[in-house]
Motif scaffolding. Structure first.
Motif: not given
Length: 223
Positions: A55-61, A93-100
């Protein structure tokens, strides 16, 4: 449609502008497809940790793809619509929260917030007789009257409200372990996209009844 009406982790779906409709849909739904493919290709492992990593890899992409979509919108269309701006800010914003926090729940929460915001804006505009959809898209459907834009704003506002409620229900089901993140993502990518296309087409009679200009060829065939 963004210039048109994405979401999940994607720009929200919207009715296409009169011109460059295919490009608007590519800008809206392309980043979501990138997220889906990146997640699927990264989810070969087993266990909750592997799913979160995918999910994190997908979020970065997806975050990269949404920035590219904004650049393409500016380059090819000459503008970035308010809808695309708002969606992109929330995605980043939410992508950054997901990764963090290493927590895919932020991905599932984001569409509910986007849908709720657009529903409130469009229905609030309808209440005050302001066709907010026209201003948000920054585009014109040739000949469409203000009443037509007002009706479209109301109808899309209700559609977004329904999507927001449905997404919140799915979020609660995921929390209760009654639905998987994979199933939610599949519904988001394919189900919501299909519903958005169908809903867009369902609004054609509303537009035609309220002054939408018909191309000469179509008008000739109609006669």
């Amino acid at each position: 449609m963004s210039d048109v009406l994405p979401t999940g982790p994607e720009p929200v779906p919207a009715p296409p502008p009169a011109k460059n409709g295919w490009l608007n849909y590519a800008i809206d739904f392309g980043p979501l497809l990138v997220f889906f493919l990146a997640y699927k290709f990264s989810s070969g492992g087993e266990g909750a940790f592997a799913a979160t990593t995918a999910a994190i890899k997908g979020t970065v992409a997806f975050m990269v793809a949404i920035v590219i979509a904004m650049a393409v919108s500016k380059w090819k269309l000459g503008k970035i619509s308010p809808m695309l701006w708002m969606s992109s800010i929330l995605v980043l914003g939410f992508g950054a929260l997901t990764i963090w926090f290493h927590d895919e729940r932020f991905i599932v929460m984001k569409p509910t917030i986007i849908y709720a915001a657009f529903a409130a804006l469009l229905l609030g505009g309808y209440w005050f007789k302001k066709p907010m959809l026209k201003y948000l898209l920054q585009s014109a459907l040739e000949g469409l009257t203000d009443r037509g834009w007002l009706l479209l704003s109301r109808n899309w506002g209700l559609f977004f409200a329904a999507l927001g409620i449905a997404n919140h229900v799915m979020y609660e089901m995921i929390q209760a372990k009654q639905m998987s993140f994979d199933l939610w993502l599949t519904i988001k990518v394919w189900g919501v996209t299909a519903l958005s296309f169908l809903f867009t087409f369902s609004q054609v009679p509303v537009m035609l009844k309220n002054g939408l200009a018909v191309p000469d060829e179509a008008a000739a065939d109609k006669n």
